[in-house]
Design a protein around this motif. Sequence first.
Motif, PDB file in Angstrom:
ATOM      1  N   ILE A  75       0.864  -1.183   0.000  1.00 17.46           N
ATOM      2  CA  ILE A  75       0.000   0.000   0.000  1.00 17.46           C
ATOM      3  C   ILE A  75       0.898   1.229   0.000  1.00 17.46           C
ATOM      4  CG2 ILE A  75      -1.678   1.354   1.305  1.00 17.46           C
ATOM      5  CD1 ILE A  75      -2.589  -1.277   2.603  1.00 17.46           C
ATOM      6  N   GLU A  76       0.593   2.164  -0.903  1.00 17.72           N
ATOM      7  CA  GLU A  76       1.344   3.419  -0.934  1.00 17.72           C
ATOM      8  C   GLU A  76       0.350   4.573  -1.025  1.00 17.72           C
ATOM      9  OE1 GLU A  76       4.294   5.884  -3.940  1.00 17.72           O
ATOM     10  OE2 GLU A  76       3.994   3.746  -4.276  1.00 17.72           O
ATOM     11  N   LEU A  77       0.402   5.489  -0.073  1.00 11.31           N
ATOM     12  CA  LEU A  77      -0.450   6.669  -0.096  1.00 11.31           C
ATOM     13  C   LEU A  77      -0.061   7.532  -1.286  1.00 11.31           C
ATOM     14  CD1 LEU A  77      -2.674   8.241   1.439  1.00 11.31           C
ATOM     15  CD2 LEU A  77      -0.840   9.432   2.643  1.00 11.31           C
ATOM     16  N   ALA A  78      -1.036   7.933  -2.076  1.00 11.63           N
ATOM     17  CA  ALA A  78      -0.755   8.696  -3.291  1.00 11.63           C
ATOM     18  C   ALA A  78      -1.282  10.126  -3.230  1.00 11.63           C
ATOM     19  CB  ALA A  78      -1.364   7.967  -4.497  1.00 11.63           C
ATOM     20  N   TYR A 133      -4.645   5.832  -3.078  1.00 13.93           N
ATOM     21  CA  TYR A 133      -3.606   4.844  -2.782  1.00 13.93           C
ATOM     22  C   TYR A 133      -3.203   4.105  -4.047  1.00 13.93           C
ATOM     23  CZ  TYR A 133      -5.068   5.364   2.088  1.00 13.93           C
ATOM     24  OH  TYR A 133      -5.370   5.875   3.329  1.00 13.93           O
ATOM     25  N   PHE A 134      -1.931   3.746  -4.095  1.00 17.28           N
ATOM     26  CA  PHE A 134      -1.465   2.764  -5.049  1.00 17.28           C
ATOM     27  C   PHE A 134      -1.428   1.445  -4.287  1.00 17.28           C
ATOM     28  CE2 PHE A 134       0.668   6.562  -6.890  1.00 17.28           C
ATOM     29  CZ  PHE A 134       0.036   6.535  -8.128  1.00 17.28           C
ATOM     30  N   LEU A 145      -6.471   3.246  -6.084  1.00 18.80           N
ATOM     31  CA  LEU A 145      -7.686   3.085  -5.296  1.00 18.80           C
ATOM     32  C   LEU A 145      -8.068   4.408  -4.647  1.00 18.80           C
ATOM     33  CD1 LEU A 145      -9.856   1.214  -4.034  1.00 18.80           C
ATOM     34  CD2 LEU A 145      -8.235   0.797  -2.175  1.00 18.80           C
ATOM     35  N   ILE A 146      -9.327   4.788  -4.808  1.00 17.64           N
ATOM     36  CA  ILE A 146      -9.887   5.980  -4.180  1.00 17.64           C
ATOM     37  C   ILE A 146     -10.837   5.485  -3.100  1.00 17.64           C
ATOM     38  CG2 ILE A 146     -11.200   8.099  -4.557  1.00 17.64           C
ATOM     39  CD1 ILE A 146     -10.472   7.758  -7.609  1.00 17.64           C
ATOM     40  N   LYS A 150      -8.558   4.651   5.735  1.00 20.70           N
ATOM     41  CA  LYS A 150      -7.146   4.973   5.921  1.00 20.70           C
ATOM     42  C   LYS A 150      -6.385   3.661   5.983  1.00 20.70           C
ATOM     43  CE  LYS A 150      -7.982   9.376   7.909  1.00 20.70           C
ATOM     44  NZ  LYS A 150      -7.601  10.433   8.758  1.00 20.70           N
ATOM     45  N   LEU A 151      -5.673   3.379   4.912  1.00 21.19           N
ATOM     46  CA  LEU A 151      -4.978   2.110   4.784  1.00 21.19           C
ATOM     47  C   LEU A 151      -3.542   2.237   5.283  1.00 21.19           C
ATOM     48  CD1 LEU A 151      -6.163   1.166   1.191  1.00 21.19           C
ATOM     49  CD2 LEU A 151      -7.277   0.689   3.370  1.00 21.19           C
ATOM     50  N   LYS A 152      -3.128   1.253   6.052  1.00 19.81           N
ATOM     51  CA  LYS A 152      -1.763   1.272   6.572  1.00 19.81           C
ATOM     52  C   LYS A 152      -1.057  -0.052   6.357  1.00 19.81           C
ATOM     53  CE  LYS A 152      -2.763   4.757   9.995  1.00 19.81           C
ATOM     54  NZ  LYS A 152      -2.912   5.092  11.377  1.00 19.81           N
TER      55      LYS A 152
END
Length: 173
Positions: A75-78, A133-134, A145-146, A150-152
């Motif tokens: 997971i990468e915050l974009a 997110y990527f 992904l929109i 909050k993905l971690k």
Amino acid sequence: MKRIYQLFLAFNSTWLIVVVYLVKEKYKFNILDSYPMYYSWAIFILIPIFLTALSFLIALKLPKDNLRSNSVTEIELANNNFLPTYLGYFFVSLGVNDISTLIVVFGVIYVFTYLSQTLYFNPIFLLFGYHFYFIKTTTNVKIFLITRKKLKVPGDEEFENLKRINNYTFIDL
């Protein structure tokens, strides 16, 4: 419906160029002539916000998809990746001197945004609490992904009600 939504997302993603130009040039709605200029500016800003809200309703008609928690490996915050692009858009709109140039510049950026069809980043989504997110899957596919989540940690979340914008872009409503 998917094509219409993609056209609409590309429009919403690039429309802020026009808003910045209209504010820079101190444009005013004729019907608000007796009011201060910032009333027109508020309407200019509210238009893309309203259109973005409308895009969530249209997204309900998109094809369904899902993403199992065990299929996410990375997971990468974009959210911040697109800041340079939007700063570039704003600087371009500040440098445009007349409406005909604005139309050409907006048209070119809109067409490229639509044709790229890889990402539909709209900064107004952030106002609605969405994040970008990527996501890398176990099949080594990287998707955009929109979502409001909050993905971690990869594998913590499962997405049962994704809407497919294209093969690499999904929105979680």
